[in-house]
Design a protein around this motif. Structure first.
Motif, PDB file in Angstrom:
ATOM      1  N   GLN A   1      -8.257   4.379  -6.329  1.00 24.71           N
ATOM      2  CA  GLN A   1      -9.522   5.111  -6.354  1.00 24.71           C
ATOM      3  C   GLN A   1      -9.299   6.545  -6.823  1.00 24.71           C
ATOM      4  OE1 GLN A   1     -11.501   5.334  -2.525  1.00 24.71           O
ATOM      5  NE2 GLN A   1     -13.467   5.773  -3.493  1.00 24.71           N
ATOM      6  N   ARG A   2      -8.261   7.176  -6.307  1.00 20.02           N
ATOM      7  CA  ARG A   2      -7.939   8.554  -6.702  1.00 20.02           C
ATOM      8  C   ARG A   2      -7.526   8.625  -8.167  1.00 20.02           C
ATOM      9  NH1 ARG A   2      -3.138  10.412  -6.872  1.00 20.02           N
ATOM     10  NH2 ARG A   2      -2.285   8.875  -5.440  1.00 20.02           N
ATOM     11  N   LEU A   3      -6.699   7.676  -8.612  1.00 17.76           N
ATOM     12  CA  LEU A   3      -6.208   7.657  -9.991  1.00 17.76           C
ATOM     13  C   LEU A   3      -7.268   7.191 -10.985  1.00 17.76           C
ATOM     14  CD1 LEU A   3      -2.756   5.964  -9.310  1.00 17.76           C
ATOM     15  CD2 LEU A   3      -3.123   8.364  -9.961  1.00 17.76           C
ATOM     16  N   GLU A   4      -8.207   6.386 -10.523  1.00 18.28           N
ATOM     17  CA  GLU A   4      -9.253   5.744 -11.311  1.00 18.28           C
ATOM     18  C   GLU A   4      -8.735   4.579 -12.145  1.00 18.28           C
ATOM     19  OE1 GLU A   4     -11.584   8.571 -13.508  1.00 18.28           O
ATOM     20  OE2 GLU A   4     -12.060   9.728 -11.697  1.00 18.28           O
ATOM     21  N   GLN A   5      -7.561   4.742 -12.746  1.00 12.11           N
ATOM     22  CA  GLN A   5      -6.961   3.690 -13.574  1.00 12.11           C
ATOM     23  C   GLN A   5      -5.447   3.864 -13.566  1.00 12.11           C
ATOM     24  OE1 GLN A   5      -8.774   3.080 -17.463  1.00 12.11           O
ATOM     25  NE2 GLN A   5      -6.779   2.644 -18.370  1.00 12.11           N
ATOM     26  N   THR A   6      -4.726   2.742 -13.615  1.00 16.22           N
ATOM     27  CA  THR A   6      -3.275   2.823 -13.651  1.00 16.22           C
ATOM     28  C   THR A   6      -2.679   1.549 -14.240  1.00 16.22           C
ATOM     29  OG1 THR A   6      -1.319   3.479 -12.359  1.00 16.22           O
ATOM     30  CG2 THR A   6      -2.780   1.855 -11.356  1.00 16.22           C
ATOM     31  N   ARG A   7      -1.405   1.618 -14.528  1.00 15.30           N
ATOM     32  CA  ARG A   7      -0.678   0.452 -15.035  1.00 15.30           C
ATOM     33  C   ARG A   7      -0.244  -0.421 -13.863  1.00 15.30           C
ATOM     34  NH1 ARG A   7       4.230   2.461 -17.951  1.00 15.30           N
ATOM     35  NH2 ARG A   7       5.154   2.503 -15.890  1.00 15.30           N
ATOM     36  N   TRP A   8      -0.445  -1.736 -13.999  1.00 14.18           N
ATOM     37  CA  TRP A   8       0.049  -2.699 -13.014  1.00 14.18           C
ATOM     38  C   TRP A   8       1.304  -3.298 -13.616  1.00 14.18           C
ATOM     39  CZ3 TRP A   8      -2.984  -3.712  -8.563  1.00 14.18           C
ATOM     40  CH2 TRP A   8      -2.367  -4.573  -7.647  1.00 14.18           C
ATOM     41  N   ASP A   9       2.445  -2.959 -13.056  1.00 14.89           N
ATOM     42  CA  ASP A   9       3.722  -3.378 -13.633  1.00 14.89           C
ATOM     43  C   ASP A   9       4.629  -3.920 -12.535  1.00 14.89           C
ATOM     44  OD1 ASP A   9       4.709  -1.125 -12.250  1.00 14.89           O
ATOM     45  OD2 ASP A   9       4.575   0.143 -14.020  1.00 14.89           O
ATOM     46  N   GLY A  10       5.826  -4.289 -12.908  1.00 16.89           N
ATOM     47  CA  GLY A  10       6.819  -4.720 -11.932  1.00 16.89           C
ATOM     48  C   GLY A  10       6.731  -6.179 -11.517  1.00 16.89           C
TER      49      GLY A  10
ATOM     50  N   PRO B   1       0.784  -1.231   0.000  1.00 13.81           N
ATOM     51  CA  PRO B   1       0.000   0.000   0.000  1.00 13.81           C
ATOM     52  C   PRO B   1       0.816   1.283   0.000  1.00 13.81           C
ATOM     53  CG  PRO B   1      -0.307  -1.223   2.055  1.00 13.81           C
ATOM     54  CD  PRO B   1       0.505  -2.077   1.146  1.00 13.81           C
ATOM     55  N   ASP B   2       2.094   1.225   0.418  1.00 15.90           N
ATOM     56  CA  ASP B   2       2.904   2.438   0.319  1.00 15.90           C
ATOM     57  C   ASP B   2       3.378   2.680  -1.119  1.00 15.90           C
ATOM     58  OD1 ASP B   2       4.687   0.316   0.365  1.00 15.90           O
ATOM     59  OD2 ASP B   2       6.118   1.301   1.702  1.00 15.90           O
ATOM     60  N   GLU B   3       3.234   1.672  -1.982  1.00 15.82           N
ATOM     61  CA  GLU B   3       3.544   1.841  -3.405  1.00 15.82           C
ATOM     62  C   GLU B   3       2.274   2.156  -4.203  1.00 15.82           C
ATOM     63  OE1 GLU B   3       5.518  -0.666  -7.052  1.00 15.82           O
ATOM     64  OE2 GLU B   3       6.274  -0.998  -5.027  1.00 15.82           O
ATOM     65  N   LEU B   4       1.224   1.357  -3.995  1.00 15.65           N
ATOM     66  CA  LEU B   4      -0.079   1.597  -4.612  1.00 15.65           C
ATOM     67  C   LEU B   4      -1.136   0.940  -3.742  1.00 15.65           C
ATOM     68  CD1 LEU B   4      -1.712   2.693  -7.098  1.00 15.65           C
ATOM     69  CD2 LEU B   4      -1.581   0.362  -7.998  1.00 15.65           C
ATOM     70  N   SER B   5      -1.985   1.753  -3.124  1.00 19.39           N
ATOM     71  CA  SER B   5      -3.062   1.237  -2.282  1.00 19.39           C
ATOM     72  C   SER B   5      -4.378   1.282  -3.055  1.00 19.39           C
ATOM     73  CB  SER B   5      -3.189   2.070  -1.006  1.00 19.39           C
ATOM     74  OG  SER B   5      -3.749   3.335  -1.313  1.00 19.39           O
ATOM     75  N   ILE B   6      -5.391   0.645  -2.510  1.00 18.31           N
ATOM     76  CA  ILE B   6      -6.719   0.711  -3.134  1.00 18.31           C
ATOM     77  C   ILE B   6      -7.203   2.157  -3.171  1.00 18.31           C
ATOM     78  CG2 ILE B   6      -8.010   0.260  -0.996  1.00 18.31           C
ATOM     79  CD1 ILE B   6      -8.958  -1.056  -4.504  1.00 18.31           C
ATOM     80  N   HIS B   7      -6.835   2.961  -2.181  1.00 15.01           N
ATOM     81  CA  HIS B   7      -7.255   4.364  -2.170  1.00 15.01           C
ATOM     82  C   HIS B   7      -6.481   5.186  -3.204  1.00 15.01           C
ATOM     83  CE1 HIS B   7      -9.918   3.445   1.062  1.00 15.01           C
ATOM     84  NE2 HIS B   7      -8.914   2.921   1.746  1.00 15.01           N
ATOM     85  N   ASP B   8      -5.221   4.815  -3.456  1.00 14.83           N
ATOM     86  CA  ASP B   8      -4.479   5.453  -4.550  1.00 14.83           C
ATOM     87  C   ASP B   8      -5.168   5.144  -5.875  1.00 14.83           C
ATOM     88  OD1 ASP B   8      -2.491   6.385  -2.796  1.00 14.83           O
ATOM     89  OD2 ASP B   8      -1.239   4.603  -3.110  1.00 14.83           O
TER      90      ASP B   8
END
Length: 149
Positions: free
Chosen positions: A19-28, A10-17
């Motif tokens: 929610q704020r972004l709406e959409q993002t790339r899942w990488d790594g 969650p410090d890298e990408l949380s569910i609330h992040d």
């Protein structure tokens, strides 16, 4: 429709992040089995968003896959934590997908509670030694988990 579980710190990408972004790339993703699961994902597939490596690990919400897998650009970025010196634009073994926010649960469903459910005994997440960041979830496991929120 296939269901999935994807882990994120969650410090890298949380569910609330998300929610704020709406959409993002899942990488790594740098495990071949997890990468293969990522490549199996299709637009519209739902996934549990799992918070890992944190004080309260557990399922924090739901997201939806919005793209098929494509070459993970972080493998080619020397400054990225996910850089792979063996990868090239012509031969990139790693994949990424786009995901979109669906729902944040009112409370995180803790790993201990998931492990206590007989309907989830086959879920890789609750099995000893499983460290995959992307894994399939059966329709029965999906329904049993949703009943816990």
């Amino acid at each position: 429709m296939p269901y999935w579980l994807m882990k994120s710190e969650p410090d890298e990408l949380s569910i609330h992040d998300l929610q704020r972004l709406e959409q993002t790339r899942w990488d790594g993703v740098r495990n071949y089995q997890a990468r293969n699961f990522l490549r199996s994902m299709q637009p519209g597939d739902l996934l549990f968003f799992y918070h890992s490596s944190c004080p309260e690990p557990g399922i924090a919400g739901i997201a939806r896959t919005v793209s098929a897998a494509y070459p993970d650009p972080t493998a080619l970025e020397p400054d990225s934590h996910y850089f792979d010196a063996k990868a090239s634009a012509a031969k990139n073994p790693w994949s990424a997908v786009e995901v979109a926010f669906v729902e944040a649960f009112k409370r995180v469903i803790p790993l201990a509670q998931l492990k206590a459910q007989s309907a989830l005994l086959e879920l890789p997440l609750v099995q000893k030694g499983s460290r995959l960041s992307v894994m399939p979830v059966s329709a029965e496991e999906w329904a049993a988990t949703l009943a816990l929120r």
